[in-house]
Design a protein around this motif. Structure first.
Motif, mmCIF file in Angstrom:
data_model
loop_
_atom_site.group_PDB
_atom_site.id
_atom_site.type_symbol
_atom_site.label_atom_id
_atom_site.label_comp_id
_atom_site.label_asym_id
_atom_site.label_seq_id
_atom_site.Cartn_x
_atom_site.Cartn_y
_atom_site.Cartn_z
ATOM 1 N N LEU A 75 36.588 -4.508 11.949
ATOM 2 C CA LEU A 75 35.844 -3.172 12.345
ATOM 3 C C LEU A 75 34.433 -3.456 11.662
ATOM 4 O O LEU A 75 33.454 -2.784 12.259
ATOM 5 N N GLY A 76 34.342 -4.265 10.639
ATOM 6 C CA GLY A 76 33.058 -4.434 9.984
ATOM 7 C C GLY A 76 32.049 -5.129 11.011
ATOM 8 O O GLY A 76 31.041 -4.775 11.177
ATOM 9 N N ALA A 77 32.825 -6.149 11.754
ATOM 10 C CA ALA A 77 32.068 -6.889 12.866
ATOM 11 C C ALA A 77 31.747 -5.944 13.957
ATOM 12 O O ALA A 77 30.594 -5.924 14.711
ATOM 13 N N MET A 78 32.702 -4.925 14.206
ATOM 14 C CA MET A 78 32.491 -4.058 15.342
ATOM 15 C C MET A 78 31.112 -3.195 15.045
ATOM 16 O O MET A 78 30.235 -2.796 15.939
ATOM 17 N N PHE A 79 31.171 -2.891 13.727
ATOM 18 C CA PHE A 79 30.116 -1.680 13.509
ATOM 19 C C PHE A 79 28.849 -2.554 13.383
ATOM 20 O O PHE A 79 27.773 -1.845 13.795
ATOM 21 N N ALA B 107 18.627 6.219 13.449
ATOM 22 C CA ALA B 107 19.531 6.480 12.404
ATOM 23 C C ALA B 107 21.129 6.261 12.755
ATOM 24 O O ALA B 107 21.859 5.992 11.671
ATOM 25 N N LEU B 108 21.806 6.289 13.697
ATOM 26 C CA LEU B 108 23.052 5.813 13.976
ATOM 27 C C LEU B 108 23.132 4.586 13.552
ATOM 28 O O LEU B 108 24.214 3.773 13.355
ATOM 29 N N GLY B 109 21.973 3.555 14.208
ATOM 30 C CA GLY B 109 22.315 2.205 13.973
ATOM 31 C C GLY B 109 22.351 1.855 12.282
ATOM 32 O O GLY B 109 23.151 0.909 11.961
ATOM 33 N N VAL B 110 21.461 2.634 11.489
ATOM 34 C CA VAL B 110 21.702 2.451 10.060
ATOM 35 C C VAL B 110 22.989 2.848 9.448
ATOM 36 O O VAL B 110 23.589 2.231 8.657
ATOM 37 N N LEU B 111 23.581 4.078 10.023
ATOM 38 C CA LEU B 111 25.171 4.206 9.798
ATOM 39 C C LEU B 111 25.923 3.222 9.947
ATOM 40 O O LEU B 111 27.023 2.937 9.361
ATOM 41 N N PHE B 112 25.769 2.646 11.204
ATOM 42 C CA PHE B 112 26.697 1.668 11.774
ATOM 43 C C PHE B 112 26.487 0.309 10.716
ATOM 44 O O PHE B 112 27.544 -0.349 10.323
ATOM 45 N N VAL B 113 25.265 0.081 10.241
ATOM 46 C CA VAL B 113 25.162 -0.941 9.140
ATOM 47 C C VAL B 113 25.774 -0.606 7.874
ATOM 48 O O VAL B 113 26.598 -1.563 7.336
ATOM 49 N N LEU B 114 25.737 0.445 7.463
ATOM 50 C CA LEU B 114 26.451 0.786 6.191
ATOM 51 C C LEU B 114 28.027 0.934 6.604
ATOM 52 O O LEU B 114 28.632 0.306 5.664
#
Length: 160
Positions: free
Chosen positions: A18-22, A46-53
């Motif tokens: 899941l981390g890799a998918m995010f 902003a969505l990219g930053v949320l996915f990185v987190l």
């Protein structure tokens, strides 16, 4: 192979996946932000930053990530199943294989009912099985879409 063992390693593996998918989704959003302008650029970033987190949480706390996924999985499966059922029903006049999309949607809704129960062990087992099922469902949906596109091309050729 690790996912099919139904132990702590399997749960951690799914959390890392899941981390890799995010992380992949974050990369996709950052690349999408380069193609748009205005307010949508900010939304993609902003969505990219949320996915990185989310990916960092998946890499550093994989078991907690799986439990969080278990909490929202039922809702996601109901949405996906409903969309597949609606799409299949709406395309039945144009697509002779509409029933394949309907089948996928019904299976997803049945899985949503299973994940909505309250026992965490069963939820985690479902997530481990879900990883395999989603690969199958995604493959079925892609095959249905390929047949739909092929049929649409034939219809366009006849009209032309």
């Amino acid at each position: 192979v690790l996912v099919l063992r139904f132990n702590v390693t399997s749960v951690a593996t799914v959390g890392v996946l899941l981390g890799a998918m995010f992380l992949g989704a974050a990369l996709n959003e950052f690349l999408a932000s380069t193609t748009v302008a205005g307010g949508w650029k900010f939304v993609h970033i902003a969505l990219g930053v949320l996915f990185v987190l989310g990916s960092l949480w998946g890499f550093f706390r994989p078991i907690n990530t799986v439990f969080a996924l278990a909490s929202v999985l039922g809702f996601l499966l109901v949405l996906m199943g409903s969309m597949h059922v609606i799409g299949a029903i709406l395309s039945r006049e144009l697509n002779p294989l509409w029933w394949l999309g309907l089948t996928v949607g019904v299976f997803e809704i049945l899985l949503a009912m299973w994940v909505s129960q309250q026992y965490y062990d069963a939820r985690i087992a479902l997530i481990l099985v879900w990883v395999g099922f989603m690969a199958i469902f995604r493959g079925m949906a892609e095959i249905v879409m390929a047949f739909e596109l092929h049929h649409a091309k034939k219809s366009m050729d006849v009209l032309a």
